[in-house]
Motif scaffolding. Structure first.
Motif, PDB file in Angstrom:
ATOM      1  N   PRO A 144       0.837  -1.203   0.000  1.00 53.17           N
ATOM      2  CA  PRO A 144       0.000   0.000   0.000  1.00 53.17           C
ATOM      3  C   PRO A 144       0.871   1.252   0.000  1.00 53.17           C
ATOM      4  O   PRO A 144       1.647   1.486   0.925  1.00 53.17           O
ATOM      5  N   THR A 145       0.757   2.045  -1.038  1.00 52.90           N
ATOM      6  CA  THR A 145       1.665   3.177  -1.219  1.00 52.90           C
ATOM      7  C   THR A 145       1.502   4.221  -0.124  1.00 52.90           C
ATOM      8  O   THR A 145       2.486   4.743   0.415  1.00 52.90           O
ATOM      9  N   ALA A 146       0.240   4.534   0.187  1.00 52.53           N
ATOM     10  CA  ALA A 146       0.011   5.604   1.156  1.00 52.53           C
ATOM     11  C   ALA A 146       0.609   5.251   2.512  1.00 52.53           C
ATOM     12  O   ALA A 146       1.278   6.077   3.152  1.00 52.53           O
ATOM     13  N   ALA A 147       0.403   3.991   2.935  1.00 65.86           N
ATOM     14  CA  ALA A 147       0.928   3.576   4.236  1.00 65.86           C
ATOM     15  C   ALA A 147       2.444   3.664   4.247  1.00 65.86           C
ATOM     16  O   ALA A 147       3.062   4.175   5.191  1.00 65.86           O
ATOM     17  N   ALA A 148       3.067   3.204   3.141  1.00 66.91           N
ATOM     18  CA  ALA A 148       4.523   3.223   3.082  1.00 66.91           C
ATOM     19  C   ALA A 148       5.036   4.660   3.155  1.00 66.91           C
ATOM     20  O   ALA A 148       5.980   4.968   3.898  1.00 66.91           O
ATOM     21  N   LEU A 149       4.399   5.548   2.391  1.00 66.54           N
ATOM     22  CA  LEU A 149       4.863   6.938   2.384  1.00 66.54           C
ATOM     23  C   LEU A 149       4.685   7.576   3.758  1.00 66.54           C
ATOM     24  O   LEU A 149       5.549   8.322   4.233  1.00 66.54           O
ATOM     25  N   THR A 150       3.569   7.274   4.402  1.00 70.24           N
ATOM     26  CA  THR A 150       3.345   7.826   5.742  1.00 70.24           C
ATOM     27  C   THR A 150       4.445   7.385   6.690  1.00 70.24           C
ATOM     28  O   THR A 150       5.025   8.192   7.423  1.00 70.24           O
ATOM     29  N   LEU A 151       4.730   6.080   6.629  1.00 65.37           N
ATOM     30  CA  LEU A 151       5.771   5.573   7.523  1.00 65.37           C
ATOM     31  C   LEU A 151       7.118   6.217   7.217  1.00 65.37           C
ATOM     32  O   LEU A 151       7.886   6.560   8.113  1.00 65.37           O
ATOM     33  N   LEU A 152       7.381   6.406   5.921  1.00 64.76           N
ATOM     34  CA  LEU A 152       8.677   6.962   5.544  1.00 64.76           C
ATOM     35  C   LEU A 152       8.809   8.426   5.952  1.00 64.76           C
ATOM     36  O   LEU A 152       9.911   8.927   6.127  1.00 64.76           O
ATOM     37  N   CYS A 153       7.680   9.106   6.084  1.00 60.00           N
ATOM     38  CA  CYS A 153       7.735  10.521   6.452  1.00 60.00           C
ATOM     39  C   CYS A 153       7.949  10.719   7.948  1.00 60.00           C
ATOM     40  O   CYS A 153       8.249  11.833   8.382  1.00 60.00           O
ATOM     41  N   VAL A 154       7.767   9.637   8.708  1.00 61.71           N
ATOM     42  CA  VAL A 154       7.861   9.798  10.167  1.00 61.71           C
ATOM     43  C   VAL A 154       9.239  10.288  10.574  1.00 61.71           C
ATOM     44  O   VAL A 154       9.392  11.263  11.313  1.00 61.71           O
ATOM     45  N   THR A 155      10.276   9.643  10.040  1.00 59.41           N
ATOM     46  CA  THR A 155      11.631  10.002  10.452  1.00 59.41           C
ATOM     47  C   THR A 155      11.994  11.445  10.073  1.00 59.41           C
ATOM     48  O   THR A 155      12.427  12.212  10.938  1.00 59.41           O
ATOM     49  N   PRO A 156      11.808  11.853   8.799  1.00 59.34           N
ATOM     50  CA  PRO A 156      12.166  13.239   8.466  1.00 59.34           C
ATOM     51  C   PRO A 156      11.417  14.259   9.306  1.00 59.34           C
ATOM     52  O   PRO A 156      12.013  15.222   9.796  1.00 59.34           O
ATOM     53  N   LEU A 157      10.132  14.007   9.516  1.00 56.43           N
ATOM     54  CA  LEU A 157       9.345  14.995  10.262  1.00 56.43           C
ATOM     55  C   LEU A 157       9.825  15.106  11.699  1.00 56.43           C
ATOM     56  O   LEU A 157      10.059  16.209  12.211  1.00 56.43           O
ATOM     57  N   SER A 158       9.992  13.950  12.345  1.00 52.91           N
ATOM     58  CA  SER A 158      10.401  14.032  13.756  1.00 52.91           C
ATOM     59  C   SER A 158      11.816  14.579  13.873  1.00 52.91           C
ATOM     60  O   SER A 158      12.117  15.377  14.771  1.00 52.91           O
ATOM     61  N   ALA A 159      12.694  14.201  12.936  1.00 53.89           N
ATOM     62  CA  ALA A 159      14.061  14.730  12.984  1.00 53.89           C
ATOM     63  C   ALA A 159      14.047  16.240  12.810  1.00 53.89           C
ATOM     64  O   ALA A 159      14.745  16.975  13.528  1.00 53.89           O
ATOM     65  N   ALA A 160      13.210  16.726  11.872  1.00 52.60           N
ATOM     66  CA  ALA A 160      13.153  18.170  11.630  1.00 52.60           C
ATOM     67  C   ALA A 160      12.652  18.899  12.869  1.00 52.60           C
ATOM     68  O   ALA A 160      13.239  19.909  13.296  1.00 52.60           O
ATOM     69  N   CYS A 161      11.558  18.378  13.452  1.00 53.33           N
ATOM     70  CA  CYS A 161      10.983  19.047  14.628  1.00 53.33           C
ATOM     71  C   CYS A 161      11.999  19.101  15.760  1.00 53.33           C
ATOM     72  O   CYS A 161      12.243  20.167  16.356  1.00 53.33           O
ATOM     73  N   VAL A 162      12.607  17.955  16.042  1.00 52.09           N
ATOM     74  CA  VAL A 162      13.525  17.911  17.185  1.00 52.09           C
ATOM     75  C   VAL A 162      14.754  18.785  16.925  1.00 52.09           C
ATOM     76  O   VAL A 162      15.231  19.495  17.817  1.00 52.09           O
ATOM     77  N   SER A 163      15.256  18.785  15.685  1.00 51.88           N
ATOM     78  CA  SER A 163      16.414  19.625  15.377  1.00 51.88           C
ATOM     79  C   SER A 163      16.079  21.096  15.595  1.00 51.88           C
ATOM     80  O   SER A 163      16.851  21.842  16.213  1.00 51.88           O
ATOM     81  N   ALA A 164      14.918  21.500  15.069  1.00 51.35           N
ATOM     82  CA  ALA A 164      14.537  22.906  15.211  1.00 51.35           C
ATOM     83  C   ALA A 164      14.406  23.277  16.681  1.00 51.35           C
ATOM     84  O   ALA A 164      14.889  24.331  17.123  1.00 51.35           O
ATOM     85  N   LEU A 165      13.776  22.388  17.442  1.00 53.12           N
ATOM     86  CA  LEU A 165      13.598  22.671  18.874  1.00 53.12           C
ATOM     87  C   LEU A 165      14.945  22.749  19.581  1.00 53.12           C
ATOM     88  O   LEU A 165      15.177  23.637  20.400  1.00 53.12           O
ATOM     89  N   THR A 166      15.830  21.820  19.246  1.00 53.57           N
ATOM     90  CA  THR A 166      17.147  21.815  19.888  1.00 53.57           C
ATOM     91  C   THR A 166      17.873  23.125  19.633  1.00 53.57           C
ATOM     92  O   THR A 166      18.413  23.744  20.548  1.00 53.57           O
ATOM     93  N   VAL A 167      17.878  23.537  18.361  1.00 54.69           N
ATOM     94  CA  VAL A 167      18.605  24.758  18.027  1.00 54.69           C
ATOM     95  C   VAL A 167      17.934  25.973  18.669  1.00 54.69           C
ATOM     96  O   VAL A 167      18.591  26.908  19.121  1.00 54.69           O
ATOM     97  N   ARG A 168      16.607  25.924  18.713  1.00 57.52           N
ATOM     98  CA  ARG A 168      15.894  27.067  19.263  1.00 57.52           C
ATOM     99  C   ARG A 168      16.166  27.237  20.754  1.00 57.52           C
ATOM    100  O   ARG A 168      16.353  28.347  21.236  1.00 57.52           O
ATOM    101  N   THR A 169      16.227  26.114  21.460  1.00 58.48           N
ATOM    102  CA  THR A 169      16.409  26.225  22.903  1.00 58.48           C
ATOM    103  C   THR A 169      17.881  26.221  23.291  1.00 58.48           C
ATOM    104  O   THR A 169      18.207  26.491  24.427  1.00 58.48           O
ATOM    105  N   ALA A 170      18.734  25.927  22.325  1.00 58.62           N
ATOM    106  CA  ALA A 170      20.135  25.715  22.692  1.00 58.62           C
ATOM    107  C   ALA A 170      20.783  26.901  23.414  1.00 58.62           C
ATOM    108  O   ALA A 170      21.356  26.707  24.480  1.00 58.62           O
ATOM    109  N   PRO A 171      20.698  28.135  22.887  1.00 55.72           N
ATOM    110  CA  PRO A 171      21.487  29.189  23.521  1.00 55.72           C
ATOM    111  C   PRO A 171      21.103  29.455  24.966  1.00 55.72           C
ATOM    112  O   PRO A 171      21.958  29.700  25.798  1.00 55.72           O
ATOM    113  N   THR A 172      19.815  29.364  25.281  1.00 53.26           N
ATOM    114  CA  THR A 172      19.446  29.672  26.660  1.00 53.26           C
ATOM    115  C   THR A 172      19.637  28.483  27.575  1.00 53.26           C
ATOM    116  O   THR A 172      20.062  28.615  28.703  1.00 53.26           O
TER     117      THR A 172
END
Lengths: 441, 250
Positions: A130-158
């Protein structure tokens, strides 16, 4: 930098592959929904490790050195999170695409290439994907990595609070106001060595008995707190580890658990009877270890510098204390993985040959992935520390500290950290496995 | 190879140095006598820091000779230069350059500790200097908890605590306000005088009219002006000793 990105690509590729494998298993065994769900849940561990690695990479790439150049070019601290997120997304997307490719190849969907379909049975190659399921699963890693990276950088200096101390501008009121008695301090050097005699001989200095004519002890706000105090995670981490171990013991020795030898295994493969309490206990233990990492590192630095240290122990210990906040979390994660591995070995290492196979290729891939991610995070953090310490190292070199001294200090740090952590890992791993083991026996 | 004059503690001839091809020093010759205080002046980019770096053994000149007493510094290997720097030379930069994880007294005692002094000895010596510089109450604080003038004084204490034969001060007052500048310079100069330390002091352009220049000309024995890596006027020869106005006007 390229190596770090490649590591991230590889890790997210591995996670994508594991997620797709779980999907493949679910396709192959539509009746075993619980089992498939657990397999999917187990993919969270490598996913967490990958996201951890992404955060470490983001933190390193937006370090002080890179920042100054970007700041001059117009990308200030406000836009850095977006940059980090885009970078993490691109790396992870590339990795996910590679993971998909390998998955399709091994599954047998791509024809005409070697190794096509060698694992088609394991990956559910009999049914269409099933293409949709596969794509959804594949998007999990990029999305979570992006969110966590942004949060890390945002909170890093303080949160991390690491201004280069030599550059911190004086913010006390004395920095701007001329001092009252600037002239008298040159005299004491010539006249006498004892400060008390100086003060009695020079009324100007005697007028400021506590602090001398220099600035009063007003400090740049927060500057002292961040470098001197120990990280606060150690008690919490210890408490969590204790709770986790207790939970494992309690849940498992309770009457509700009816594990048989072949159902012992809460790893993907044969899995029906893993009580949620055990999993929760292990999760708590792992979290506790990660939390306790900075505190443990700081404690290790403290122990190195006990007593009246010579220059080697002094430098090694203080540096470790200073670095505790940076390398502590990866060190804790490493501890968690190592004790998890130890517990797994204790439990399943000596099962009789007749038992069902527990370490399948997917388990091995997942474990290897987690191990690589954690090791890479640790290395990245170490590199970040080295970059942050460039100024201090230069200073030491300028004073004439031999290179061998710095190398020996680094060796002392590494060896003593290992010496402190190995007993901890052994104790936690053994304790976590103890209740389950007694049941097996 | 000409032998250096006997009474010069530090002597350099025809120094050339280039940073990746861009020339910084182009044939500088100078001699510094024992217990002499020499200021090196010139605008930014005139080669003051490079000259001090070469003389102190931090940088290896492309060509030319440097003698410390009867020791040819330009022929020494990296380790020997390191040892020389640690044992006989002191350095104060325009930035305090403290090790952030060490406290003030540990920073000040670091050269002594590196030389193998016992901790107790090093500590008492460092604390003594911190007291003289009026920052004894900061001895247990880390550099991040100090203001810039205090940090610079810790750096001065570090340079003086190891009792160097030659002290190199490269614009030591650059990051300070005017009152702090005056204070720091006077402390340095009087310490050098009272302990018989030879000192090379790099300061700003005289045209800038900075306070330290006013102090520098009046406390120093001699002045060397550099422009574009060369002498602005030939004062390097040892026989043209300057006005020797050693008054400290305090």
């Amino acid at each position: 930098m390229l190596l770090r990105r490649l590591l991230l690509v590889g890790a997210s590729g591995g996670v994508g592959f594991l997620l797709l494998s779980a999907l493949g298993y679910a396709l192959e065994h539509p009746e075993a929904t619980g089992d498939a769900r657990i397999r999917l849940l187990w993919c969270l561990v490598p996913l967490a490790a990958t996201v951890h690695l992404a955060a470490a990479v983001a933190r390193t790439e937006t370090g002080a050195r890179a920042m100054s150049g970007l700041d001059a070019a117009g990308i200030g601290p406000a836009r850095l999170p977006a940059l980090a997120a885009v970078s993490a997304t691109l790396s992870s997307l590339l990795g996910s695409a590679l993971g998909l490719l390998v998955f399709l190849l091994l599954r047998g969907d791509v024809h005409g290439v070697p190794y096509s379909g060698v694992a088609s049975e394991l990956l559910g190659g009999q049914r269409p994907m099933p293409t949709a399921a596969a794509l959804t699963l594949l998007c999990v890693t990029p999305l979570s990595a992006a969110c966590v990276s942004a949060l890390t950088v945002r909170t890093a200096p303080t949160r991390r609070g690491v201004p280069a101390p030599a550059r911190t501008e004086p913010t006390g009121p004395e920095a701007a106001s001329p001092r009252a008695v600037p002239d008298t301090a040159a005299q004491p050097v010539r006249q006498t060595r004892a400060a008390g005699a100086v003060r009695s001989a020079y009324p100007g200095t005697a007028g400021a008995p506590e602090h001398g004519p220099g600035p009063a002890p007003s400090e740049p706000a927060g500057a002292r707190r961040q470098s001197v105090t120990a990280p606060a995670g150690l008690p919490w981490g210890t408490a969590l580890v204790a709770t986790g171990v207790a939970l494992v013991a309690f849940t498992h020795s309770g009457p509700s658990s009816a594990l048989r030898g072949d159902e012992l295994l809460p790893l993907p493969g044969t899995l029906d009877g893993s009580p949620p309490g055990v999993l929760l206990g292990w999760l708590l233990t792992a979290c506790g270890l990660v939390l306790a990492g900075p505190g443990l590192t700081y404690l290790c630095g403290r122990l190195i510098g006990l007593g009246r240290p010579g220059v080697l122990r002094l430098l090694a210990g203080r540096t470790l204390q200073e670095e505790a906040r940076r390398i502590g979390p990866p060190v804790g994660a490493m501890c968690a993985v190592a004790s998890g591995g130890l517990a797994a070995l204790e439990l399943y290492g000596d099962l009789p040959a007749g038992e069902p196979r527990v370490f399948g290729p997917l388990t091995a891939l997942g474990a290897g992935l987690v191990l690589c991610c954690v090791a890479a995070s640790l290395l990245t953090a170490t590199g970040e520390c080295r970059t942050a310490r460039t100024a201090a190292t230069d200073t030491l070199r300028h004073i004439g500290a031999p290179r061998s001294l710095l190398r020996r200090a680094a060796a002392v740090r590494g060896v003593s950290l290992v010496a402190l952590l190995v007993p901890v890992i052994w104790a936690v791993g053994t304790l976590a496995a103890l209740p389950l083991r007694s049941t097996v026996g | 190879m000409a032998a250096p004059p006997d009474d010069d503690v530090l002597w350099a001839r025809e120094l050339h140095y280039a940073y990746d091809g861009s020339p910084a020093l182009q044939g500088v010759t100078l001699g510094v006598r024992e217990r002499e205080i020499v200021t090196v002046t010139g605008p930014r980019g005139s080669g003051k820091t490079t000259l001090l770096g070469c003389l102190s053994g931090r940088l290896a000149p492309k060509s030319g000779e440097i003698w410390f007493n009867s020791l040819p510094v330009h022929t020494l290997g990296r380790q020997s230069r390191e040892r020389l720097r640690r044992d006989r030379f002191g350095w104060i930069g325009s930035e305090p350059q403290l090790v952030p994880e060490l406290t003030a007294w540990e920073n000040a005692a670091l050269p002594l500790l590196l030389n193998g002094a016992r901790q107790r000895t090093a500590r008492s010596s460092a604390t003594e200097w911190l007291e003289r510089l009026d920052i004894a109450d900061c001895a247990r604080k880390r550099p991040a908890a100090l203001v810039q003038s205090q940090r610079q004084r810790v750096a001065i204490a570090r340079a003086l605590a190891s009792r160097p034969a030659v002290l190199f001060a490269d614009e030591p007052t650059a990051p300070l306000h005017r009152t702090d500048r005056l204070h720091a310079l006077r402390t340095l100069v009087s310490a050098a005088r009272s302990h018989g330390i030879t000192m090379l002091l790099a300061t700003h352009d005289p045209a800038a009219g900075a306070t330290d220049e006013v102090v520098g000309t009046s406390v120093a024995d001699r002045r060397i002006s550099l422009v574009d890596g060369r002498h602005a006027r030939p004062t390097g020869a040892p026989d043209t000793k300057g006005s020797a106005t050693c008054s400290l006007f305090v």
